[in-house]
Design a protein around this motif. Sequence first.
Motif, PDB file in Angstrom:
ATOM      1  N   GLU A 137       0.853  -1.193   0.000  1.00  0.00           N
ATOM      2  CA  GLU A 137       0.000   0.000   0.000  1.00  0.00           C
ATOM      3  C   GLU A 137       0.883   1.236   0.000  1.00  0.00           C
ATOM      4  OE1 GLU A 137      -3.934  -0.286   2.512  1.00  0.00           O
ATOM      5  OE2 GLU A 137      -2.192  -0.906   3.664  1.00  0.00           O
TER       6      GLU A 137
ATOM      7  N   ILE B  61       1.759   4.473   1.852  1.00  0.00           N
ATOM      8  CA  ILE B  61       1.642   4.889   3.265  1.00  0.00           C
ATOM      9  C   ILE B  61       2.105   6.345   3.438  1.00  0.00           C
ATOM     10  CG2 ILE B  61       2.585   4.462   5.596  1.00  0.00           C
ATOM     11  CD1 ILE B  61       0.756   2.328   4.742  1.00  0.00           C
ATOM     12  N   PRO B  62       1.224   7.224   3.917  1.00  0.00           N
ATOM     13  CA  PRO B  62       1.698   8.591   4.199  1.00  0.00           C
ATOM     14  C   PRO B  62       2.445   8.654   5.531  1.00  0.00           C
ATOM     15  CG  PRO B  62      -0.701   8.434   4.506  1.00  0.00           C
ATOM     16  CD  PRO B  62      -0.223   7.060   4.178  1.00  0.00           C
TER      17      PRO B  62
ATOM     18  N   THR C 137       4.637  11.541   8.028  1.00  0.00           N
ATOM     19  CA  THR C 137       5.185  12.880   8.276  1.00  0.00           C
ATOM     20  C   THR C 137       6.694  12.729   8.416  1.00  0.00           C
ATOM     21  OG1 THR C 137       3.236  13.203   9.623  1.00  0.00           O
ATOM     22  CG2 THR C 137       4.885  14.906   9.750  1.00  0.00           C
TER      23      THR C 137
ATOM     24  N   MET D 149       5.109   4.162  13.291  1.00  0.00           N
ATOM     25  CA  MET D 149       4.411   3.415  14.330  1.00  0.00           C
ATOM     26  C   MET D 149       3.835   2.170  13.670  1.00  0.00           C
ATOM     27  SD  MET D 149       1.703   4.616  17.151  1.00  0.00           S
ATOM     28  CE  MET D 149       0.251   4.867  16.192  1.00  0.00           C
TER      29      MET D 149
ATOM     30  N   GLY E 210      -0.109  -2.002  11.463  1.00  0.00           N
ATOM     31  CA  GLY E 210      -0.773  -2.923  10.541  1.00  0.00           C
ATOM     32  C   GLY E 210       0.208  -3.466   9.524  1.00  0.00           C
TER      33      GLY E 210
ATOM     34  N   SER F 251       1.247  -2.807   6.423  1.00  0.00           N
ATOM     35  CA  SER F 251       2.244  -2.015   5.685  1.00  0.00           C
ATOM     36  C   SER F 251       3.291  -1.397   6.598  1.00  0.00           C
ATOM     37  CB  SER F 251       1.550  -0.921   4.881  1.00  0.00           C
ATOM     38  OG  SER F 251       0.574  -1.500   4.066  1.00  0.00           O
TER      39      SER F 251
ATOM     40  N   SER G 128       7.585  13.967  14.800  1.00  0.00           N
ATOM     41  CA  SER G 128       7.145  14.965  13.805  1.00  0.00           C
ATOM     42  C   SER G 128       7.227  16.399  14.329  1.00  0.00           C
ATOM     43  CB  SER G 128       5.699  14.693  13.383  1.00  0.00           C
ATOM     44  OG  SER G 128       5.526  13.358  13.002  1.00  0.00           O
TER      45      SER G 128
ATOM     46  N   LEU H 161      -3.730  16.655  10.319  1.00  0.00           N
ATOM     47  CA  LEU H 161      -4.739  15.600  10.179  1.00  0.00           C
ATOM     48  C   LEU H 161      -4.192  14.374   9.441  1.00  0.00           C
ATOM     49  CD1 LEU H 161      -8.040  17.554   9.492  1.00  0.00           C
ATOM     50  CD2 LEU H 161      -7.003  16.870  11.668  1.00  0.00           C
TER      51      LEU H 161
ATOM     52  N   PRO I  96      -6.154  11.576   7.883  1.00  0.00           N
ATOM     53  CA  PRO I  96      -7.204  10.712   7.313  1.00  0.00           C
ATOM     54  C   PRO I  96      -6.576   9.681   6.379  1.00  0.00           C
ATOM     55  CG  PRO I  96      -7.089  12.738   6.087  1.00  0.00           C
ATOM     56  CD  PRO I  96      -6.088  12.873   7.211  1.00  0.00           C
ATOM     57  N   ILE I  97      -7.387   8.723   5.948  1.00  0.00           N
ATOM     58  CA  ILE I  97      -6.889   7.768   4.953  1.00  0.00           C
ATOM     59  C   ILE I  97      -6.462   8.551   3.714  1.00  0.00           C
ATOM     60  CG2 ILE I  97      -7.535   5.816   3.447  1.00  0.00           C
ATOM     61  CD1 ILE I  97      -7.777   4.937   6.329  1.00  0.00           C
TER      62      ILE I  97
ATOM     63  N   GLU J 113      -8.553  -4.159   7.141  1.00  0.00           N
ATOM     64  CA  GLU J 113      -7.239  -3.902   7.764  1.00  0.00           C
ATOM     65  C   GLU J 113      -6.918  -4.984   8.794  1.00  0.00           C
ATOM     66  OE1 GLU J 113      -7.467   0.947   7.341  1.00  0.00           O
ATOM     67  OE2 GLU J 113      -7.921   0.014   9.263  1.00  0.00           O
TER      68      GLU J 113
HETATM   69  C1  FAD Z   1      -0.409  13.044   6.527  1.00  0.00           C
HETATM   70  C2  FAD Z   1      -0.183  11.788   7.338  1.00  0.00           C
HETATM   71  C3  FAD Z   1       0.985  11.648   8.034  1.00  0.00           C
HETATM   72  C4  FAD Z   1       1.217  10.483   8.775  1.00  0.00           C
HETATM   73  N1  FAD Z   1       2.411  10.385   9.421  1.00  0.00           N
HETATM   74  C5  FAD Z   1       2.713   9.241  10.067  1.00  0.00           C
HETATM   75  C6  FAD Z   1       3.998   9.079  10.668  1.00  0.00           C
HETATM   76  O1  FAD Z   1       4.868   9.961  10.633  1.00  0.00           O
HETATM   77  N2  FAD Z   1       4.236   7.901  11.289  1.00  0.00           N
HETATM   78  C7  FAD Z   1       3.297   6.907  11.360  1.00  0.00           C
HETATM   79  O2  FAD Z   1       3.596   5.854  11.947  1.00  0.00           O
HETATM   80  N3  FAD Z   1       2.095   7.032  10.805  1.00  0.00           N
HETATM   81  C8  FAD Z   1       1.769   8.172  10.147  1.00  0.00           C
HETATM   82  N4  FAD Z   1       0.541   8.294   9.554  1.00  0.00           N
HETATM   83  C9  FAD Z   1      -0.423   7.188   9.662  1.00  0.00           C
HETATM   84  C10 FAD Z   1      -0.019   6.036   8.725  1.00  0.00           C
HETATM   85  O3  FAD Z   1      -0.093   6.450   7.384  1.00  0.00           O
HETATM   86  C11 FAD Z   1      -0.928   4.815   8.950  1.00  0.00           C
HETATM   87  O4  FAD Z   1      -0.742   4.352  10.259  1.00  0.00           O
HETATM   88  C12 FAD Z   1      -0.574   3.694   7.990  1.00  0.00           C
HETATM   89  O5  FAD Z   1      -1.010   4.038   6.701  1.00  0.00           O
HETATM   90  C13 FAD Z   1      -1.204   2.393   8.464  1.00  0.00           C
HETATM   91  O6  FAD Z   1      -0.982   1.395   7.515  1.00  0.00           O
HETATM   92  P1  FAD Z   1      -0.931  -0.157   7.947  1.00  0.00           P
HETATM   93  O7  FAD Z   1      -1.118  -0.992   6.731  1.00  0.00           O
HETATM   94  O8  FAD Z   1       0.271  -0.461   8.751  1.00  0.00           O
HETATM   95  O9  FAD Z   1      -2.136  -0.314   8.923  1.00  0.00           O
HETATM   96  P2  FAD Z   1      -3.653  -0.658   8.610  1.00  0.00           P
HETATM   97  O10 FAD Z   1      -3.971  -1.897   9.344  1.00  0.00           O
HETATM   98  O11 FAD Z   1      -3.931  -0.584   7.138  1.00  0.00           O
HETATM   99  O12 FAD Z   1      -4.376   0.584   9.299  1.00  0.00           O
HETATM  100  C14 FAD Z   1      -4.204   0.960  10.674  1.00  0.00           C
HETATM  101  C15 FAD Z   1      -4.825   2.350  10.857  1.00  0.00           C
HETATM  102  O13 FAD Z   1      -4.029   3.314  10.142  1.00  0.00           O
HETATM  103  C16 FAD Z   1      -4.851   4.206   9.380  1.00  0.00           C
HETATM  104  N5  FAD Z   1      -4.524   4.082   7.953  1.00  0.00           N
HETATM  105  C17 FAD Z   1      -4.495   2.951   7.194  1.00  0.00           C
HETATM  106  N6  FAD Z   1      -4.162   3.221   5.922  1.00  0.00           N
HETATM  107  C18 FAD Z   1      -3.988   4.552   5.870  1.00  0.00           C
HETATM  108  C19 FAD Z   1      -3.654   5.450   4.826  1.00  0.00           C
HETATM  109  N7  FAD Z   1      -3.437   5.050   3.575  1.00  0.00           N
HETATM  110  N8  FAD Z   1      -3.578   6.763   5.129  1.00  0.00           N
HETATM  111  C20 FAD Z   1      -3.774   7.202   6.380  1.00  0.00           C
HETATM  112  N9  FAD Z   1      -4.090   6.403   7.411  1.00  0.00           N
HETATM  113  C21 FAD Z   1      -4.208   5.106   7.157  1.00  0.00           C
HETATM  114  C22 FAD Z   1      -6.283   3.799   9.624  1.00  0.00           C
HETATM  115  O14 FAD Z   1      -6.880   4.675  10.535  1.00  0.00           O
HETATM  116  C23 FAD Z   1      -6.216   2.444  10.241  1.00  0.00           C
HETATM  117  O15 FAD Z   1      -7.210   2.205  11.156  1.00  0.00           O
HETATM  118  C24 FAD Z   1       0.255   9.458   8.828  1.00  0.00           C
HETATM  119  C25 FAD Z   1      -0.940   9.596   8.125  1.00  0.00           C
HETATM  120  C26 FAD Z   1      -1.165  10.750   7.390  1.00  0.00           C
HETATM  121  C27 FAD Z   1      -2.431  10.910   6.604  1.00  0.00           C
END
Ligand code: FAD
Length: 286
Positions: A59, A61-62, A64, A80, A83, A85, A128, A227, A229-230, A280
């Motif tokens: 996937e 992954i955004p 910061t 962190m 999940g 990814s 961050s 923020l 969001p996904i 997820e």
């Molecule tokens: C602008 C921005 C900056 C971020 N910065 C950081 C960071 O510096 N460090 C960090 O650890 N995480 C950060 N995140 C969150 C990170 O992107 C998600 O935790 C990650 O995508 C989860 O993916 P996963 O497959 O491991 O977990 P999954 O099991 O897929 O999801 C776990 C949780 O993460 C969130 N998530 C899942 N996919 C996404 C997605 N594509 N975009 C946003 N959130 C998602 C959902 O709320 C979900 O419940 C940031 C998100 C955004 C939007």
Amino acid sequence: MSVGVRHHQETATALEEAQVLRREPLVPNLQLLTVRAPAVASKIQPGQFVIVMADATSERIPLTVADWDRKEGSVSCVIMQVGRSTYKLGDLEPGDRLAAFVGPLGRALDLNVDGTVAVAGGCYGIGSIYPVARALKERGNRVIAIVEGRSKFLLYWLDRLSQVSDQVLVSTKDRSLGKRGYCPGLIRELLDAGEPIQRVIAIGCTFMMYEMSEATRPYGVKTIVSLNPIMIDGTGMCGACRVSVGGQTKFACVDGPDFDGHQVDWELLLARRKAYLEPETIAAER
Ligand SMILES: Cc1cc2nc3c(=O)[nH]c(=O)nc-3n(C[C@H](O)[C@H](O)[C@H](O)COP(=O)(O)OP(=O)(O)OC[C@H]3O[C@@H](n4cnc5c(N)ncnc54)[C@H](O)[C@@H]3O)c2cc1C
Ligand code: FES
């Protein structure tokens, strides 16, 4: 032409062959990943983010950015592991190449504020807020860093934050370090004591940013939140990251990710973040 495309051109977003330089466990569940990505490192500003893919079938992954070194051409993110990814990213070793590393994305934080600024971080947000505090300190602001964690063993970078802040305040739920509780309690205490805080900038989990915004609302102190969001494309094309701010629909990836916390529709944001909970959970168990 959409806003997203326009912004994409303005920031000259780079997609580069990023190679892992270092990976360091910070605390359980959090890894610091440093990647060679000179084009991103040369342009990135506090508040911006990157989108990464661990491998070709991963996937997007955004993340910061927590630090960068323009000379080394490197960018560091705190990951962190929550999940599938993020666990994959946390398994990368020095020398591994990421399938994609795109950035800088999003707007740079507006740091045009005089006086005292409180920067608050929890979980990955502790990393961050570091470049934000550093940039504010460089422009002459008084900086108060406030960090939270369930327990002392989940906190990191207190030494780094103290190098770029006038004061570092710590809160833990179990009182193992600093005051008992979380960041919102600390900001309330500071404001009650008459600390002349001009702005609060909070980065961390959605609930923490919501609570920080509610804590400062009665005092009328402008509170900026980053923020999360996904997100999918990160360029304003897919609409996945839409949020409601001040009654208007915004795309967090191109209009943000930073917004006025007093204007955000938190209920909608929290609900939309849970939209894919079931797939997820299945993916994480595979
Ligand atoms: C602008 C921005 C900056 C971020 N910065 C950081 C960071 O510096 N460090 C960090 O650890 N995480 C950060 N995140 C969150 C990170 O992107 C998600 O935790 C990650 O995508 C989860 O993916 P996963 O497959 O491991 O977990 P999954 O099991 O897929 O999801 C776990 C949780 O993460 C969130 N998530 C899942 N996919 C996404 C997605 N594509 N975009 C946003 N959130 C998602 C959902 O709320 C979900 O419940 C940031 C998100 C955004 C939007
Ligand atoms: S429009 Fe923001 S992630 Fe697609």
